[in-house]
Design an enzyme around this catalytic site. Structure first.
Site, short mmCIF file in Angstrom:
data_model
loop_
_atom_site.label_atom_id
_atom_site.label_comp_id
_atom_site.label_asym_id
_atom_site.label_seq_id
_atom_site.Cartn_x
_atom_site.Cartn_y
_atom_site.Cartn_z
N LYS A 1 8.56 4.35 14.80
CA LYS A 1 8.93 2.96 14.62
C LYS A 1 9.42 2.39 15.95
CE LYS A 1 8.18 2.51 10.17
NZ LYS A 1 7.20 1.54 9.64
N LYS B 1 -1.52 -0.79 1.19
CA LYS B 1 -0.32 -0.41 0.44
C LYS B 1 -0.37 -1.06 -0.94
CE LYS B 1 2.77 -0.02 4.47
NZ LYS B 1 3.94 -0.61 5.17
#
Length: 327
Positions: free
Chosen positions: A150, A246
């Site tokens: 991240k 997703k």
């Protein structure tokens, strides 16, 4: 047909450590879980309301409650997908309907959907955003050979370098969650391959990614926040090499299957991703893993306690769900 009943439950699950991205940190997962009963059969689904997409826990719960009479009256998946917009609420209901049909017919969802039989697959495992040194240290104890980093501030290149130094054998996905600085992008792309990077995910904000029409370098760029349903694939294919599918964004497995097929037809690569949630959220997505180039379904390993009969993870590999969990 036996009478259907729908139960909706908010489940708060503590994380074993903070999950930090460019937009902030979380210390708990807050999914909504639904149980759809018909006779002795129970179909289950789960969703994660996501503020980035304008969703709130009360708002998604209200949307589920609003659909309850129609679901209990026998609404089909096709009717559900026509009646509700893509998003978390529809995801939970769509997945519960798939699971219910599997339980009623004794046929697994992968067969009902015409998908390949699920098998164990490699999953990316996330290294949460932190200082470069902290991320390097975290990478040393992160299982598996595919790590997802991240990113989201001026130290991003140093973060990638620190993780590569700590785990030189690992393949890296770098995920900026829309937070990469435009002047850093060319430099990161230039260095990426030599640092083990195999994919760059959502470098810039959705709607502000026209610079990707002229993206440099050999590393594929993947859409996440820019991508929701199959209707966007043609537009995305001009800017991105791959798309992160997703189920909380597509509104369930039904539309996720369409999105994967549309991406493939447009020549795009596919990643199957997730929110931080229990194995019940991951289970439907696992059925798409064999159709994907990469899988990022590590959500449950962030939880202090997963759902009963949860997915089994081992050294960066995740096993398919058992019927006791879903499908």
């Amino acid at each position: 047909m036996a009478q259907r009943t729908l139960e909706i439950t908010h489940v708060s699950s503590n994380l074993n450590r903070a999950f930090t991205i460019s937009r902030g940190a979380k210390t708990s997962a807050e999914p909504l879980r639904v149980e759809l009963r018909e006779g002795s059969a129970i179909g289950r689904g789960e969703c994660v309301p996501y503020p980035r997409y304008g969703e709130t826990l009360p708002g998604v719960q209200a949307a589920l409650e609003e659909m309850k009479p129609r679901i209990e009256a026998g609404m089909t998946r096709e009717e559900l997908n026509a009646a509700m917009p893509a998003g978390a609420a529809r995801c939970a209901l769509d997945c519960a309907l798939w699971d219910l049909e599997a339980k009623l017919t004794g046929t697994p969802v992968w067969q009902l959907a015409g998908l390949p039989e699920p098998k164990p697959v490699e999953t990316a495992v996330t290294v949460s955003m932190d200082t470069p040194d902290a991320m390097g240290d975290a990478a040393k104890s992160t299982p598996g050979a595919l790590l997802k980093l991240k990113l989201g501030d001026p130290e991003d290149l140093a973060r990638i370098e620190a993780v590569h130094k700590a785990r030189p054998e690992a393949r890296l996905i770098v995920d900026a969650n829309e937070g990469l600085l435009p002047d850093q992008f060319p430099q990161i792309v230039k260095r990426a391959a030599s640092l083990g990077v195999v994919l760059i995910e959502q470098p810039f904000p959705a709607g502000k990614d026209d610079s990707l029409l002229r993206r440099p370098g050999p590393i594929a760029v993947c859409a996440d926040e820019s991508a929701h349903t199959s209707a966007e694939i043609q537009h995305l294919s001009r800017r991105y090499d791959a798309v992160n599918v997703k189920l909380d964004k597509t509104g369930g497995l039904t539309e996720a299957i369409r999105m994967v097929k549309a991406a493939r037809a447009s020549g795009m690569g596919v990643m199957i991703g997730c929110m931080v949630a229990s194995s019940l959220s991951m289970a439907p997505a696992m059925l798409l893993a064999s159709l994907a180039d990469a899988v990022d379904l590590d959500g449950p390993i962030w939880l202090v306690e997963d759902i009963e009969n949860g997915l089994v993870y081992s050294e960066g590999t995740v096993n398919p769900p058992t019927p006791e969990l879903w499908g």
